[in-house]
Design an enzyme around this catalytic site. Structure first.
Site, short mmCIF file in Angstrom:
data_model
loop_
_atom_site.label_atom_id
_atom_site.label_comp_id
_atom_site.label_asym_id
_atom_site.label_seq_id
_atom_site.Cartn_x
_atom_site.Cartn_y
_atom_site.Cartn_z
N ASN A 126 43.96 51.03 40.60
CA ASN A 126 45.07 51.24 41.62
C ASN A 126 46.41 50.89 40.84
OD1 ASN A 126 46.68 51.16 43.84
ND2 ASN A 126 45.55 49.20 44.86
N TRP A 127 47.27 52.00 40.89
CA TRP A 127 48.40 51.92 39.97
C TRP A 127 49.58 51.14 40.85
CZ3 TRP A 127 48.48 57.33 37.34
CH2 TRP A 127 47.40 57.43 36.51
N LYS A 128 49.11 50.89 42.23
CA LYS A 128 50.14 50.37 43.09
C LYS A 128 51.63 50.98 43.03
CE LYS A 128 47.46 46.28 43.21
NZ LYS A 128 47.16 44.85 43.60
N SER B 28 41.96 40.63 39.48
CA SER B 28 42.08 40.22 38.25
C SER B 28 40.95 40.40 37.39
CB SER B 28 42.40 38.48 38.12
OG SER B 28 43.64 38.34 38.91
N GLY C 287 46.22 39.80 41.42
CA GLY C 287 47.31 39.77 40.66
C GLY C 287 47.92 38.53 40.16
N GLY D 96 44.00 46.47 39.65
CA GLY D 96 45.32 46.86 39.52
C GLY D 96 46.06 46.77 38.26
N GLY D 97 46.63 45.57 37.74
CA GLY D 97 47.24 45.43 36.60
C GLY D 97 46.71 45.89 35.34
N GLU E 25 38.20 42.34 47.71
CA GLU E 25 39.31 42.07 46.75
C GLU E 25 39.76 40.56 47.67
OE1 GLU E 25 41.06 45.35 44.67
OE2 GLU E 25 42.30 45.26 46.69
N HIS F 217 44.21 48.05 51.89
CA HIS F 217 44.26 47.09 50.90
C HIS F 217 44.87 46.01 51.37
CE1 HIS F 217 45.95 45.49 47.25
NE2 HIS F 217 45.08 46.24 46.60
N GLU G 296 47.51 44.33 50.39
CA GLU G 296 48.89 44.30 50.50
C GLU G 296 49.44 45.25 51.76
OE1 GLU G 296 49.25 45.88 46.34
OE2 GLU G 296 48.52 43.77 45.78
P1 13P Z 1 44.94 43.12 40.00
O1 13P Z 1 43.74 43.67 39.25
O2 13P Z 1 46.55 43.41 39.57
O3 13P Z 1 44.62 41.57 40.62
O4 13P Z 1 44.97 43.93 41.53
C1 13P Z 1 43.88 44.18 42.27
C2 13P Z 1 44.07 44.99 43.14
O5 13P Z 1 44.72 44.93 44.28
C3 13P Z 1 43.37 46.34 43.39
O6 13P Z 1 43.46 46.92 44.16
#
Ligand code: 13P
Length: 251
Positions: free
Chosen positions: A10-12, A213, A173, A234-235, A167, A95, A97
């Site tokens: 998930n590149w956000k 993470s 993050g 994510g990251g 999640e 998600h 967010e």
């Molecule tokens: P991180 O891997 O950066 O913690 O993000 C997880 C996430 O929200 C994937 O959708």
């Protein structure tokens, strides 16, 4: 029956279209086990360029969100029809967010889930508790409520096109990963909830990813848990080497 592993990036709100093309090329070439599937979710504006790169590949192209209706006066929203025309076959919905920063609730998320499924898109439905909820001993109940709310009106047959991503909000993050045991406990409980909502066979076949993470150093240990069937990253998905090592966790 052994469930496949779904490793998704998930590149956000990261990567410009030209940067996204470079990363998509890398993901396309990443080695994976026979039982692993790759997925990427670029931002909307990067989707056309990434779709070109991924055409004919074994990487599933997902969107990070979509509108709850097909068209009309919805400034700033993106329609399922537009996504499908660009070659998108999956969508991440609910998600944390979207829930916590943009105020999406289970009712709205459910509208999106049903619309996406009615158009044949695969849905990655995200669920997860906040730190406060976890400390109050409510982790399972929060996830159960999000499953019930998000999946209301979704049939057992449609569940073949649904992936759940657990999640925990406090792990996203932050560098704090749920321990494999803690994550497994929630995954197992959620699979039980799905059995209650549908059937044991639906619960057995549904893929439940972990997100929060995930990195090269913890992926294998998480994937070794019996109810963890992949990762929503994510990251660490923004760096080709990191994501490659997560995708090849069983190498
Ligand atoms: P991180 O891997 O950066 O913690 O993000 C997880 C996430 O929200 C994937 O959708």
């Amino acid at each position: 029956m052994s469930r496949p592993y779904l490793m998704a990036g998930n590149w956000k709100m990261n990567k410009t279209p030209s940067e996204a093309v470079v990363l998509a090329e890398a993901v396309k070439n990443m080695k994976k086990g026979a039982n692993t599937r790759k997925m990427v979710a670029p931002s909307f504006v990067c989707i056309p360029a990434v779709a070109d790169v991924l055409k004919g590949s074994d990487v599933t192209l997902a969107a990070q969100n979509m509108a709850s209706v097909e068209s009309g006066a919805h400034t700033g929203e993106t329609s399922v029809l537009m996504l499908k025309e660009l070659g998108v076959t999956a969508v991440i919905l609910g998600h944390s967010e979207r829930r916590h920063v943009y105020g999406e609730n289970d009712g709205l998320i459910n509208e999106k889930v049903k619309l996406a499924l009615s158009h044949g898109l695969e849905v990655v439905l995200c669920i997860g508790e906040t730190l406060e909820e976890r400390e109050a001993g409510q982790a399972n109940d929060v996830c159960f409520g999000q499953l019930e709310g998000g999946l209301a009106g979704v049939s057992a047959a449609q569940m073949q096109n649904v992936v759940i991503a657990y999640e925990p909000v406090w792990a996203i993050g932050t560098g704090k990963t749920a321990t494999p045991g803690d994550a497994q406990t929630v995954h197992e409980a959620c699979r039980g909830k799905i059995a209650e909502l549908y059937s044991a066979s639906v619960a057995e076949s549904v893929v439940i990813q972990y997100g929060g993470s995930v990195k090269p150093g913890n992926a294998a240990e998480l994937m070794a848990q019996s109810d963890i069937d992949g990762a929503l990253v994510g990251g660490a998905s923004l760096d080709a080497d990191s994501f490659a090592s997560i995708v090849a966790f069983d190498d």
